[in-house]
Design an enzyme around this catalytic site. Structure first.
Site, mmCIF file in Angstrom:
data_model
loop_
_atom_site.group_PDB
_atom_site.id
_atom_site.type_symbol
_atom_site.label_atom_id
_atom_site.label_comp_id
_atom_site.label_asym_id
_atom_site.label_seq_id
_atom_site.Cartn_x
_atom_site.Cartn_y
_atom_site.Cartn_z
ATOM 1 N N GLU A 269 1.028 -1.146 0.033
ATOM 2 C CA GLU A 269 0.130 0.147 -0.098
ATOM 3 C C GLU A 269 0.842 1.101 -0.024
ATOM 4 O O GLU A 269 1.728 1.492 0.923
ATOM 5 C CB GLU A 269 -0.860 0.095 1.131
ATOM 6 C CG GLU A 269 -1.748 -1.391 1.293
ATOM 7 C CD GLU A 269 -2.456 -1.417 0.307
ATOM 8 O OE1 GLU A 269 -2.936 -0.532 -0.624
ATOM 9 O OE2 GLU A 269 -2.831 -2.618 -0.417
ATOM 10 N N CYS A 306 -1.323 9.146 3.051
ATOM 11 C CA CYS A 306 -0.843 8.532 1.537
ATOM 12 C C CYS A 306 -2.548 9.232 0.905
ATOM 13 O O CYS A 306 -2.343 9.203 -0.471
ATOM 14 C CB CYS A 306 -1.239 7.024 1.743
ATOM 15 S SG CYS A 306 -2.840 6.482 2.898
HETATM 16 P P1 NAP Z 1 8.984 3.563 4.303
HETATM 17 O O1 NAP Z 1 10.084 4.284 4.501
HETATM 18 O O2 NAP Z 1 8.777 2.941 3.018
HETATM 19 O O3 NAP Z 1 9.061 2.369 5.408
HETATM 20 C C1 NAP Z 1 8.145 1.269 5.606
HETATM 21 C C2 NAP Z 1 8.600 -0.039 6.099
HETATM 22 O O4 NAP Z 1 9.705 -0.406 5.385
HETATM 23 C C3 NAP Z 1 9.233 0.258 7.530
HETATM 24 O O5 NAP Z 1 9.027 -0.878 8.256
HETATM 25 C C4 NAP Z 1 10.830 0.594 7.205
HETATM 26 O O6 NAP Z 1 11.527 0.212 8.353
HETATM 27 C C5 NAP Z 1 10.956 -0.594 6.120
HETATM 28 N N1 NAP Z 1 12.063 -0.033 5.117
HETATM 29 C C6 NAP Z 1 12.686 0.979 5.096
HETATM 30 N N2 NAP Z 1 13.854 0.787 4.237
HETATM 31 C C7 NAP Z 1 13.877 -0.470 3.806
HETATM 32 C C8 NAP Z 1 14.728 -1.037 3.081
HETATM 33 N N3 NAP Z 1 15.698 -0.393 2.445
HETATM 34 N N4 NAP Z 1 14.516 -2.439 3.211
HETATM 35 C C9 NAP Z 1 13.625 -3.122 3.795
HETATM 36 N N5 NAP Z 1 12.687 -2.380 4.764
HETATM 37 C C10 NAP Z 1 12.852 -1.000 4.709
HETATM 38 O O7 NAP Z 1 7.768 4.271 4.493
HETATM 39 P P2 NAP Z 1 7.238 5.457 5.674
HETATM 40 O O8 NAP Z 1 8.021 6.737 5.588
HETATM 41 O O9 NAP Z 1 7.296 4.361 7.013
HETATM 42 O O10 NAP Z 1 5.765 5.552 5.374
HETATM 43 C C11 NAP Z 1 5.325 6.814 4.452
HETATM 44 C C12 NAP Z 1 4.936 6.334 3.132
HETATM 45 O O11 NAP Z 1 4.046 5.166 3.171
HETATM 46 C C13 NAP Z 1 4.167 7.442 2.099
HETATM 47 O O12 NAP Z 1 4.823 7.052 0.805
HETATM 48 C C14 NAP Z 1 2.995 7.174 2.284
HETATM 49 O O13 NAP Z 1 2.177 7.599 0.958
HETATM 50 C C15 NAP Z 1 2.979 5.668 2.405
HETATM 51 N N6 NAP Z 1 1.704 5.243 3.046
HETATM 52 C C16 NAP Z 1 0.736 4.582 2.458
HETATM 53 C C17 NAP Z 1 -0.663 4.141 3.076
HETATM 54 C C18 NAP Z 1 -1.414 3.486 2.050
HETATM 55 O O14 NAP Z 1 -2.496 3.095 2.935
HETATM 56 N N7 NAP Z 1 -1.269 3.391 0.850
HETATM 57 C C19 NAP Z 1 -0.691 4.509 4.372
HETATM 58 C C20 NAP Z 1 0.159 5.211 4.990
HETATM 59 C C21 NAP Z 1 1.467 5.441 4.325
HETATM 60 P P3 NAP Z 1 12.375 1.228 9.299
HETATM 61 O O15 NAP Z 1 11.136 1.633 10.318
HETATM 62 O O16 NAP Z 1 13.282 0.618 9.745
HETATM 63 O O17 NAP Z 1 12.705 2.308 8.476
#
Ligand code: NAP
Length: 500
Positions: A269, A306
């Site tokens: 998502e 999001c």
């Molecule tokens: P993120 O940086 O992509 O992190 C999501 C998850 O991935 C976290 O558990 C993170 O762990 C892990 N992660 C980060 N880098 C990684 C890597 N290189 N390899 C493996 N895992 C990794 O996203 P975010 O900042 O938490 O959230 C913001 C994004 O989510 C925005 O783009 C937003 O639009 C989207 N979002 C979408 C929805 C939806 O329902 N569509 C809802 C909410 C948010 P760490 O904690 O260790 O970094």
């Protein structure tokens, strides 16, 4: 309740010997927090995965009623965390207390809604399936008795997002849906709210004990290093991944999934710019209210939704609307974002837009602290927007782009050029909407939720909700992450065939 920075591995709270330590972060103080969190290691995760597989064989046999009681018990334990949970998350995220209270209620409501579906007291997907009766006398071949049933997939890995520490994280929608479906779950904590992740894991651990569920049904690993994230998605015992986060991280996890012998569903998502189509009559009649509603929706959570409205399609002659939006944005006060990484990527995107000669900065909000993010409103015309794909990308934070159009026909070309979106809103009078039928039909093929005369922020948890959309807003257009149908993503069909 004592917080230890440990990981929950199949019912036991563990800290690895000589574990590396990391800390949560206070966006408000712009400083690391004091509670140490201990990095789990690969052996701990391996053990959690094996135990999750063992627990699945027991948990999948639990009755709907037992699972419903378990989900209610988890919701009760979340509630029992009381102000400790809210205070901790507020410290880790700086999201306002009222917003966190609302999100907690929604998260408990989501667990209870699945419970009610399993109990059959809610319009339910839990009792679906069908049977075709045998016709032994059919010629030339007898017709067998076939029964369609749905069974849980197995061990599910869950990754949450920084911006919804409850609703899309440790005990968020994916975990609730997977447990409701009869799957066991392993989550990686989010490093933007590791102690919140621990508290939520403590709530579920208590519910597991209370309901005498197998201990391996839920584990949570504290991990800042990403090798554990990749180990989880690569593990052969894991049969599906629920991920909420950014497009770029989803791609990295998908690369690892691509190396598996057995392909598994990856429900990513992801982000979206949620276009807002402002039609001619409506903007002429309600420019003030539209400007104020759009600015409020954009500023909600400082743009960290999001479903934040990032793209506004506005008729070129709408100077009153633009002036009002500019006033709102100029008067807005800056606020924190969820992590230093999010702040720096927001600032980098804004700097690039400011340097671009293809867009114009219309307004920026007041910047009170250098580690804050302030709102930015840019504009460009539709032809420039169409020609530059980089302008179609999500900027996570308080930024919106007004794209001006001269003729409604241009909007169709714009819709064709859009990537898949979670949502789109069309703001129009009844006459506008009648004229926009073709546009609306085209939009339906680009979005997961189409909204008439409302803002996109706020996703109702209900049977008829769809939260997801065509790629790249999500990685599986057929599935929702919110609402009762989310359970379907962790079930699969099986047909049982008999002679009669
Ligand atoms: P993120 O940086 O992509 O992190 C999501 C998850 O991935 C976290 O558990 C993170 O762990 C892990 N992660 C980060 N880098 C990684 C890597 N290189 N390899 C493996 N895992 C990794 O996203 P975010 O900042 O938490 O959230 C913001 C994004 O989510 C925005 O783009 C937003 O639009 C989207 N979002 C979408 C929805 C939806 O329902 N569509 C809802 C909410 C948010 P760490 O904690 O260790 O970094």
């Amino acid at each position: 309740m004592q917080v230890t920075g440990a990981s929950l591995i199949a019912g036991s709270w563990q800290i690895a010997e000589q574990a590396e330590i990391f800390y949560g972060f206070s966006p408000k103080l712009n400083l690391p927090l004091e509670t140490p969190v201990y990095e789990a290691n690969s052996d701990m995760l391996e053990h959690a995965i094996n135990e999750a597989e063992r627990a699945f064989k027991v948990y999948r046999k639990t009755s709907y009623q037992q699972r419903a009681e378990f989900l209610h018990a988890i919701a009760d334990e979340i509630e029992a965390l009381g102000t400790l949970l809210i205070d901790t998350t507020h410290q880790e995220t700086n999201l306002p207390v009222a917003r966190l209270e609302g999100e907690r209620a929604r998260t408990m409501g989501q667990l209870r809604a699945f419970a009610q579906a399993l109990e059959g007291s809610h319009k339910s997907i839990a009792n679906f399936g069908c049977t075709d009766a045998a016709v032994p006398e059919r010629t030339p071949l007898p017709k067998p008795n076939t029964e369609l049933d749905y069974i849980p997939l197995g061990v599910v890995g869950v990754f949450g997002a920084s911006n919804f520490p409850y609703a899309f994280s440790t005990l968020g929608g994916d975990t609730a849906a997977a447990l409701a479906a009869g799957c066991s779950v392993i989550t990686k904590s989010h490093t933007a709210h590791p102690i919140t992740s621990e508290l939520m894991a403590r709530a579920i651990s208590l519910a597991i004990e209370k309901c005498e569920m197998p201990k391996g049904v839920f584990s949570m690993v504290q991990a800042k290093r990403y090798d554990l994230a990749h180990q989880l998605v690569a593990a052969p015992q894991v049969k599906a991944i629920g991920f909420t986060g950014s497009f770029s991280v989803a791609q990295k996890l998908l690369e690892t999934i691509g190396t598996r012998q057995e392909r598994i569903p990856f429900y990513g998502e992801l982000g979206s710019i949620n276009p807002q189509f402002l039609l001619k009559e409506q903007i002429a009649q309600a420019s003030n209210s539209l400007a104020s509603q759009l600015c409020q929706a954009l500023l909600m959570g400082n743009g960290q939704f999001c479903t934040s409205p990032g793209l506004w399609l506005v008729p070129a002659a709408s100077s009153a609307f633009i002036e009002q939006a500019v006033e709102h944005i100029k008067a807005s006060q800056s606020d924190t974002l969820l992590s230093p990484n999010i702040v720096s990527s927001f600032k980098q995107s804004i700097a690039e837009l400011k340097q671009s000669d293809e867009v114009t900065l219309l307004a920026e909000g007041v910047l009170n602290e250098s580690h804050h993010a302030n709102a930015h409103l840019f504009t460009t015309d539709i032809d420039t927007f169409l020609a530059n794909k980089a302008l179609h990308e999500e900027v996570f934070g308080p930024m919106a782009m007004i794209v001006t159009y001269d003729k409604p026909a241009q909007l169709l070309a714009l819709v064709e050029s859009l990537d898949g979106q979670l949502t789109a809103s069309v703001h129009g009078t009844p006459a506008d909407l009648r004229k926009a039928e073709v546009l609306i039909e085209a939009l339906e093929y680009k979005v997961g939720r189409i909204i008439e005369n409302q803002m996109p922020t706020g996703v109702e948890v209900c049977s008829s909700m769809n939260h997801g959309g065509p790629y790249p807003s999500s990685t599986d257009v057929r599935s929702t992450s919110v609402g009762l149908n989310a359970m379907l993503r962790f079930l699969r069909p099986i047909c049982r065939q008999k002679a009669n």
